[in-house]
Structure formats: C-alpha cells, structure tokens
Motif scaffolding. Structure first.
Motif, mmCIF file in Angstrom:
data_model
loop_
_atom_site.group_PDB
_atom_site.id
_atom_site.type_symbol
_atom_site.label_atom_id
_atom_site.label_comp_id
_atom_site.label_asym_id
_atom_site.label_seq_id
_atom_site.Cartn_x
_atom_site.Cartn_y
_atom_site.Cartn_z
ATOM 1 N N GLU A 1 0.851 -1.183 0.000
ATOM 2 C CA GLU A 1 0.000 0.000 0.000
ATOM 3 C C GLU A 1 0.890 1.237 0.000
ATOM 4 N N PRO A 2 0.371 2.349 -0.513
ATOM 5 C CA PRO A 2 1.177 3.568 -0.504
ATOM 6 C C PRO A 2 1.543 4.003 0.922
ATOM 7 N N ASN B 1 -5.104 5.423 1.504
ATOM 8 C CA ASN B 1 -4.764 4.492 0.429
ATOM 9 C C ASN B 1 -5.923 4.333 -0.550
ATOM 10 N N ASN C 1 -1.516 7.251 -6.381
ATOM 11 C CA ASN C 1 -2.517 7.101 -5.327
ATOM 12 C C ASN C 1 -3.599 8.175 -5.468
#
Length: 148
Positions: free
Chosen positions: A40-41, A49, A117
């Motif tokens: 995930e970012p 996210n 994102n």
C-alpha cells in the motif's frame, strides 16, 4: 545448507517481520518458495490508500544468484495500470541478481503506488463537483436572461 538457502530463509524472516499481516507464505519447499506481499502507498493509514497491489514472488534453489519470478496485480484502485510496472520489476530483478532483492522490489512498487494514489471519482461525483465550480455570477446571469 548452501548459501542461497540461508539467504532465502533470512530474507523471508525479514519480510515477515517488516510486512507482518501483509506477508503471506504460500509455499516453502526445498526447491521453491512462493509468497505474496500486500503493498500500500501508506501502510497503516487505510484512509489515505486509494490503491494497493499484491506483489507475488517465487524463487527456486538458485535465488538470489538468479532473479525470482515476479508477478503483480491490482488489489485496489480503478485507474491503476501495472503492466509497465511489472516489466520494470523484472528488469530490476535481473539487474539485482546476486543479492537478496525482494524488499527493494517491494519499495519500488510502493513508490509507484504513492505516485498513482488517486481517489477514484465516479462520473456523477465529477458532474456534481463541476457544477459546484460554476461561478454564481454565471448562474445568476443565466437565470436573469432566461426570465426576460
């Protein structure tokens, strides 16, 4: 135990410690190891996210002397295209062979996700947003001209 096997075991233990619940070991045999990482970012900040990906790694006896098999797919994110990223990961893995590399590849994926994102917005949400951007003077002038 040969040096590749030791490197593999140490890397897997490190990845388990770093990624915790986002690490899934799928197979661990003497000839092959297969696992997945949820990337995930912004780990631990779900509200930030808007995209996520699963990085799947599979390697045999000769890893890290030879690069692992790498796959990636979208877990979340409507506009996320991973085709180019997969080719970049394969190229990175080839250039990094000789040393453990999965954390480096995972970090590369995370940086890509941070750059992409973006919150997905439906057509309806875009329409409402655009309507709200219209200047009130335009709206009042169009009401005045239509009532004349």
């Amino acid at each position: 135990m040969n040096s590749n096997t030791i490197d593999q075991q140490l890397e897997i233990e490190s990845l388990k410690a770093i990624y915790s619940n986002d690490f899934t070991l799928l197979a661990s045999q003497p000839d092959t190891r297969h696992f997945q990482l949820l990337i995930e970012p912004f780990p631990g900040e779900p509200e930030k996210n808007h995209c996520a990906a699963v990085l799947a790694i599979s390697y045999g006896k000769s890893y890290p002397t030879e690069p692992p098999n790498v796959d990636i797919w979208k877990e979340k994110g409507e506009s996320l295209d991973l085709t180019t990223l997969k080719q970049e990961l394969i190229s990175q893995a080839e250039s990094l062979k000789g040393g453990v590399m999965v954390f480096i590849l995972a970090d590369y994926v995370q940086q890509h996700l941070i750059a992409h994102n973006h919150k997905s917005v439906s057509f309806y949400e875009q329409m409402i947003e655009n309507r709200n951007k219209v200047s009130p003077s335009i709206i009042s002038s169009s009401i005045t001209s239509s009532s004349s």
